[in-house]
Design a protein around this motif. Structure first.
Motif, PDB file in Angstrom:
ATOM      1  N   LEU A  48      36.262  43.563  39.391  1.00 16.91           N
ATOM      2  CA  LEU A  48      36.649  42.160  39.613  1.00 16.91           C
ATOM      3  C   LEU A  48      35.729  41.192  38.873  1.00 16.91           C
ATOM      4  N   ALA A  49      34.421  41.521  38.817  1.00 15.62           N
ATOM      5  CA  ALA A  49      33.484  40.614  38.144  1.00 15.62           C
ATOM      6  C   ALA A  49      33.809  40.522  36.658  1.00 15.62           C
ATOM      7  N   GLY A  50      33.961  41.679  36.010  1.00 13.42           N
ATOM      8  CA  GLY A  50      34.265  41.686  34.574  1.00 13.42           C
ATOM      9  C   GLY A  50      35.589  40.990  34.288  1.00 13.42           C
TER      10      GLY A  50
ATOM     11  N   SER B 118      34.011  49.387  29.330  1.00 15.06           N
ATOM     12  CA  SER B 118      33.878  49.859  30.708  1.00 15.06           C
ATOM     13  C   SER B 118      34.265  51.319  30.853  1.00 15.06           C
ATOM     14  N   ASP B 119      33.546  51.977  31.786  1.00 16.54           N
ATOM     15  CA  ASP B 119      33.957  53.313  32.210  1.00 16.54           C
ATOM     16  C   ASP B 119      34.506  53.207  33.637  1.00 16.54           C
ATOM     17  N   THR B 120      34.619  54.335  34.329  1.00 15.58           N
ATOM     18  CA  THR B 120      35.140  54.291  35.705  1.00 15.58           C
ATOM     19  C   THR B 120      34.105  54.853  36.678  1.00 15.58           C
ATOM     20  N   SER B 121      32.822  54.715  36.303  1.00 16.38           N
ATOM     21  CA  SER B 121      31.769  55.299  37.148  1.00 16.38           C
ATOM     22  C   SER B 121      31.667  54.604  38.497  1.00 16.38           C
ATOM     23  N   GLN B 122      32.067  53.336  38.600  1.00 17.50           N
ATOM     24  CA  GLN B 122      32.085  52.623  39.884  1.00 17.50           C
ATOM     25  C   GLN B 122      33.529  52.293  40.249  1.00 17.50           C
ATOM     26  N   GLN B 123      33.819  52.302  41.543  1.00 16.58           N
ATOM     27  CA  GLN B 123      35.215  52.201  41.992  1.00 16.58           C
ATOM     28  C   GLN B 123      35.465  51.064  42.976  1.00 16.58           C
ATOM     29  N   SER B 124      34.451  50.234  43.227  1.00 14.23           N
ATOM     30  CA  SER B 124      34.563  49.253  44.314  1.00 14.23           C
ATOM     31  C   SER B 124      35.842  48.425  44.205  1.00 14.23           C
ATOM     32  N   SER B 125      36.095  47.842  43.030  1.00 13.89           N
ATOM     33  CA  SER B 125      37.264  46.970  42.886  1.00 13.89           C
ATOM     34  C   SER B 125      38.566  47.762  42.984  1.00 13.89           C
ATOM     35  N   ARG B 126      38.523  49.029  42.645  1.00 18.18           N
ATOM     36  CA  ARG B 126      39.736  49.866  42.672  1.00 18.18           C
ATOM     37  C   ARG B 126      40.119  50.252  44.091  1.00 18.18           C
TER      38      ARG B 126
ATOM     39  N   ALA C 242      39.158  48.560  46.870  1.00 19.47           N
ATOM     40  CA  ALA C 242      39.075  47.410  47.790  1.00 19.47           C
ATOM     41  C   ALA C 242      40.394  47.171  48.523  1.00 19.47           C
ATOM     42  N   GLY C 243      40.270  46.610  49.729  1.00 17.55           N
ATOM     43  CA  GLY C 243      41.461  46.233  50.482  1.00 17.55           C
ATOM     44  C   GLY C 243      42.165  45.042  49.848  1.00 17.55           C
ATOM     45  N   GLY C 244      41.419  44.301  49.037  1.00 20.93           N
ATOM     46  CA  GLY C 244      42.001  43.159  48.331  1.00 20.93           C
ATOM     47  C   GLY C 244      42.216  41.942  49.205  1.00 20.93           C
ATOM     48  N   LEU C 245      41.649  41.975  50.398  1.00 21.88           N
ATOM     49  CA  LEU C 245      41.895  40.902  51.361  1.00 21.88           C
ATOM     50  C   LEU C 245      41.004  39.694  51.071  1.00 21.88           C
ATOM     51  N   PHE C 246      41.574  38.508  51.204  1.00 22.32           N
ATOM     52  CA  PHE C 246      40.701  37.321  51.220  1.00 22.32           C
ATOM     53  C   PHE C 246      40.929  36.582  52.524  1.00 22.32           C
TER      54      PHE C 246
ATOM     55  N   THR D 244      31.245  54.592  28.414  1.00 25.37           N
ATOM     56  CA  THR D 244      30.012  54.211  29.109  1.00 25.37           C
ATOM     57  C   THR D 244      29.124  53.463  28.120  1.00 25.37           C
ATOM     58  N   PHE D 245      28.634  52.315  28.534  1.00 24.06           N
ATOM     59  CA  PHE D 245      27.785  51.523  27.639  1.00 24.06           C
ATOM     60  C   PHE D 245      26.442  52.236  27.472  1.00 24.06           C
ATOM     61  N   ASP D 246      26.035  52.384  26.214  1.00 23.47           N
ATOM     62  CA  ASP D 246      24.760  53.039  25.912  1.00 23.47           C
ATOM     63  C   ASP D 246      23.728  51.929  25.613  1.00 23.47           C
TER      64      ASP D 246
ATOM     65  N   PHE E 240      28.758  40.667  44.320  1.00 23.10           N
ATOM     66  CA  PHE E 240      29.909  40.118  45.064  1.00 23.10           C
ATOM     67  C   PHE E 240      30.041  40.719  46.469  1.00 23.10           C
ATOM     68  N   GLY E 241      29.268  41.744  46.776  1.00 23.68           N
ATOM     69  CA  GLY E 241      29.252  42.301  48.134  1.00 23.68           C
ATOM     70  C   GLY E 241      30.633  42.691  48.616  1.00 23.68           C
ATOM     71  N   SER E 242      31.002  42.181  49.792  1.00 24.15           N
ATOM     72  CA  SER E 242      32.304  42.569  50.352  1.00 24.15           C
ATOM     73  C   SER E 242      33.350  41.478  50.167  1.00 24.15           C
TER      74      SER E 242
ATOM     75  N   GLY F 172      34.495  40.062  46.902  1.00 23.62           N
ATOM     76  CA  GLY F 172      34.739  39.826  45.478  1.00 23.62           C
ATOM     77  C   GLY F 172      36.022  39.065  45.180  1.00 23.62           C
ATOM     78  N   VAL F 173      37.065  39.293  45.988  1.00 29.15           N
ATOM     79  CA  VAL F 173      38.355  38.664  45.694  1.00 29.15           C
ATOM     80  C   VAL F 173      38.231  37.145  45.815  1.00 29.15           C
ATOM     81  N   LEU F 174      37.581  36.709  46.888  1.00 27.02           N
ATOM     82  CA  LEU F 174      37.481  35.275  47.146  1.00 27.02           C
ATOM     83  C   LEU F 174      36.467  34.602  46.214  1.00 27.02           C
TER      84      LEU F 174
HETATM   85  C1  LIG Z   1      36.074  50.199  50.728  1.00 32.78           C
HETATM   86  C2  LIG Z   1      35.911  48.812  50.174  1.00 32.78           C
HETATM   87  C3  LIG Z   1      36.741  47.803  50.617  1.00 32.78           C
HETATM   88  C4  LIG Z   1      36.631  46.511  50.113  1.00 32.78           C
HETATM   89  N1  LIG Z   1      37.514  45.573  50.529  1.00 32.78           N
HETATM   90  C5  LIG Z   1      37.431  44.319  50.025  1.00 32.78           C
HETATM   91  C6  LIG Z   1      38.365  43.337  50.405  1.00 32.78           C
HETATM   92  O1  LIG Z   1      39.297  43.583  51.162  1.00 32.78           O
HETATM   93  N2  LIG Z   1      38.216  42.073  49.888  1.00 32.78           N
HETATM   94  C7  LIG Z   1      37.200  41.762  49.017  1.00 32.78           C
HETATM   95  O2  LIG Z   1      37.106  40.611  48.587  1.00 32.78           O
HETATM   96  N3  LIG Z   1      36.310  42.694  48.627  1.00 32.78           N
HETATM   97  C8  LIG Z   1      36.401  43.951  49.112  1.00 32.78           C
HETATM   98  N4  LIG Z   1      35.505  44.892  48.721  1.00 32.78           N
HETATM   99  C9  LIG Z   1      34.394  44.478  47.841  1.00 32.78           C
HETATM  100  C10 LIG Z   1      34.849  44.344  46.399  1.00 32.78           C
HETATM  101  O3  LIG Z   1      35.415  45.546  46.037  1.00 32.78           O
HETATM  102  C11 LIG Z   1      33.631  43.979  45.532  1.00 32.78           C
HETATM  103  O4  LIG Z   1      33.117  42.746  45.935  1.00 32.78           O
HETATM  104  C12 LIG Z   1      34.015  43.885  44.053  1.00 32.78           C
HETATM  105  O5  LIG Z   1      34.990  44.802  43.740  1.00 32.78           O
HETATM  106  C13 LIG Z   1      32.830  44.105  43.157  1.00 32.78           C
HETATM  107  O6  LIG Z   1      33.298  44.025  41.828  1.00 32.78           O
HETATM  108  P1  LIG Z   1      32.360  44.348  40.600  1.00 32.78           P
HETATM  109  O7  LIG Z   1      33.172  44.123  39.380  1.00 32.78           O
HETATM  110  O8  LIG Z   1      31.054  43.626  40.705  1.00 32.78           O
HETATM  111  O9  LIG Z   1      31.970  45.894  40.740  1.00 32.78           O
HETATM  112  P2  LIG Z   1      32.848  47.203  40.470  1.00 32.78           P
HETATM  113  O10 LIG Z   1      34.173  47.093  41.029  1.00 32.78           O
HETATM  114  O11 LIG Z   1      31.986  48.338  40.931  1.00 32.78           O
HETATM  115  O12 LIG Z   1      33.019  47.268  38.893  1.00 32.78           O
HETATM  116  C14 LIG Z   1      31.992  47.596  38.012  1.00 32.78           C
HETATM  117  C15 LIG Z   1      32.608  48.224  36.781  1.00 32.78           C
HETATM  118  O13 LIG Z   1      31.588  48.463  35.802  1.00 32.78           O
HETATM  119  C16 LIG Z   1      31.712  49.778  35.289  1.00 32.78           C
HETATM  120  N5  LIG Z   1      30.402  50.226  34.810  1.00 32.78           N
HETATM  121  C17 LIG Z   1      29.263  50.392  35.525  1.00 32.78           C
HETATM  122  N6  LIG Z   1      28.267  50.836  34.709  1.00 32.78           N
HETATM  123  C18 LIG Z   1      28.795  50.932  33.460  1.00 32.78           C
HETATM  124  C19 LIG Z   1      28.276  51.319  32.198  1.00 32.78           C
HETATM  125  N7  LIG Z   1      26.995  51.683  32.012  1.00 32.78           N
HETATM  126  N8  LIG Z   1      29.113  51.333  31.134  1.00 32.78           N
HETATM  127  C20 LIG Z   1      30.421  50.936  31.266  1.00 32.78           C
HETATM  128  N9  LIG Z   1      30.944  50.540  32.442  1.00 32.78           N
HETATM  129  C21 LIG Z   1      30.150  50.551  33.525  1.00 32.78           C
HETATM  130  C22 LIG Z   1      32.228  50.560  36.498  1.00 32.78           C
HETATM  131  O14 LIG Z   1      32.771  51.793  36.171  1.00 32.78           O
HETATM  132  C23 LIG Z   1      33.243  49.587  37.064  1.00 32.78           C
HETATM  133  O15 LIG Z   1      34.453  49.705  36.380  1.00 32.78           O
HETATM  134  C24 LIG Z   1      35.611  46.209  49.178  1.00 32.78           C
HETATM  135  C25 LIG Z   1      34.785  47.224  48.716  1.00 32.78           C
HETATM  136  C26 LIG Z   1      34.931  48.518  49.196  1.00 32.78           C
HETATM  137  C27 LIG Z   1      34.035  49.604  48.663  1.00 32.78           C
END
Ligand SMILES: Cc1cc2nc3c(=O)[nH]c(=O)nc-3n(C[C@H](O)[C@H](O)[C@H](O)COP(=O)(O)OP(=O)(O)OC[C@H]3O[C@@H](n4cnc5c(N)ncnc54)[C@H](O)[C@@H]3O)c2cc1C
Length: 346
Positions: free
Chosen positions: A12-14, A32-40, A42-46, A164-166, A311-313, A315-317
């Motif tokens: 969501l941040a990117g 970007s890679d898919t090493s982190q899954q938080s945004s994928r 997420a419940g998506g709720l605001f 993956t970013f090097d 963005f913690g919990s 991110g959507v809002l």
């Molecule tokens: C179970 C769960 C439920 C949630 N429910 C909600 C909700 O209902 N409403 C809400 O607002 N928020 C919710 N959240 C929180 C929300 O998901 C986060 O606030 C938000 O997704 C964070 O986004 P981000 O882009 O910072 O991080 P991420 O989603 O983790 O994205 C980071 C991206 O960077 C990539 N990356 C990392 N390192 C590298 C690298 N070296 N090279 C290339 N790519 C890299 C990762 O693979 C990933 O694609 C929930 C989270 C979880 C885990």
């Protein structure tokens, strides 16, 4: 390849940063890679209200109109619906819970969100004898659909590299940068919890919080709002629901756990009366920060390096507003508020 800005990480941040930059006519490339899954996952709720304490979430009333405008415009741009306005229904467990609601509706800052009248439960599938409190101006964003549609948009601009970013391959000069064959003026890191591996910003105090959901199918549950009890039930359509989430500070892996599954089953069984099938379980790590505020700003030494994280919990809002703050800082030199500035950890 020449671009104004390289964006590392596409959650969501990117995505919010990419879109706010493009709205300022900046060319970007996302790596970007898919090493982190938080945004994928997420419940998506605001939901601007913290229902446990009947408090407005941090600056939620400012962030809500920015977020709605942002997602509505994105829906148009990408020709795909992913924003749904649905109410949150808080399930009361006792008369005391009802009293607390009746007290909360008198708080001026909650007035436009909490509906005064307590709603009787008319859904036989829900255990809610003490009724439900309706929260307005809430909804969901289908984060997976949004991320996928935006990836297609970036592909059409030849602006996404799935790798993956090097960090060792980044050459930093005073006014520009080079990463492999990409030349850019600036780079912004949006890796979520993955920032711990970033040698330029690994001093940010990201703690991380693992969250898990069950995805269930139930043909007769017939819930169209997001129901909040000790856990949420979030309708996905086609008889599917997300049930969760959990919060776990230790064991920060992205593997679904038996412990979370058992906990969610126990809470769900107390909440609904109908049978269901568990069709999936998902886990991710929220990028949480010790002081619970987003982390934005410029690297203290390398002035063309930036970050957007924490963005913690929510991110959507907060995503659209926070991306606007950092993009205004990058392009116009607007100051990042001290409480959000990455340099508070330095
Ligand atoms: C179970 C769960 C439920 C949630 N429910 C909600 C909700 O209902 N409403 C809400 O607002 N928020 C919710 N959240 C929180 C929300 O998901 C986060 O606030 C938000 O997704 C964070 O986004 P981000 O882009 O910072 O991080 P991420 O989603 O983790 O994205 C980071 C991206 O960077 C990539 N990356 C990392 N390192 C590298 C690298 N070296 N090279 C290339 N790519 C890299 C990762 O693979 C990933 O694609 C929930 C989270 C979880 C885990």
């Amino acid at each position: 390849m020449n671009r104004d800005v390289i964006i590392v990480g596409f959650g969501l941040a990117g995505l919010c940063v990419a879109e706010q930059l493009q709205r300022q006519n900046q060319s970007v490339v996302v790596i970007s890679d898919t090493s982190q899954q938080s945004s994928r996952v997420a419940g998506g709720l605001f939901n601007p209200v913290i229902l446990k304490r009947f408090k407005l979430a941090w600056k939620a009333d400012d962030q809500l109109p920015v977020a709605l405008d942002f997602y509505l415009k994105l829906q148009q741009k990408l020709s795909q619906p992913f924003l749904k306005m649905i109410p949150v229904l808080k399930r009361f467990e006792s008369i005391q819970d009802q009293h607390n609601w009746n007290k909360a509706i008198r708080k001026p800052e909650l007035e436009s969100f909490l509906t005064p009248k307590i709603q009787a439960n008319d859904n036989a599938a829900l255990n809610a004898d003490f009724g439900l409190g309706r929260v307005a101006q809430t909804g969901t964003v289908d984060t997976n659909a949004l991320l996928n549609a935006y990836i297609s948009h970036l592909e059409s601009l030849d602006s996404i590299l799935r790798e993956t970013f090097d960090y060792d391959k980044l050459d930093i000069a005073e006014n520009d940068l080079q990463y492999k064959n990409v030349k850019a003026k600036k780079i912004i890191f949006c890796e979520g919890f993955g920032v711990l591996k970033n040698p330029f910003f690994n001093w940010i105090k990201i703690q991380g919080n693992k969250g898990e959901y069950l995805i269930i199918r139930s043909s007769k549950l017939n819930v169209t709002a997001a129901v909040k009890s000790s856990i949420f039930i979030i309708p996905l359509g086609n008889d599917l629901y997300k049930v969760g989430a959990t919060y776990e500070r230790d064991h920060l892996t992205q593997t679904p756990s038996v412990k979370a599954k058992n906990y969610l089953i126990k809470e769900l069984n107390a909440l609904i009366t109908w049978e269901y099938d568990i069709v999936d379980q998902v886990a991710g790590i929220r990028p949480t920060v010790s002081d619970r505020k987003p982390v934005l700003g410029q690297h203290p030494q390398y002035k063309n390096l930036y970050c957007c994280n924490g963005f913690g919990s929510r991110g959507v809002l907060m995503g659209p507003s926070m991306a606007k703050v950092i993009v205004d800082n990058m392009l116009c030199g607007h100051t990042v508020p001290k409480e959000l500035d990455v340099n508070r950890f330095n």
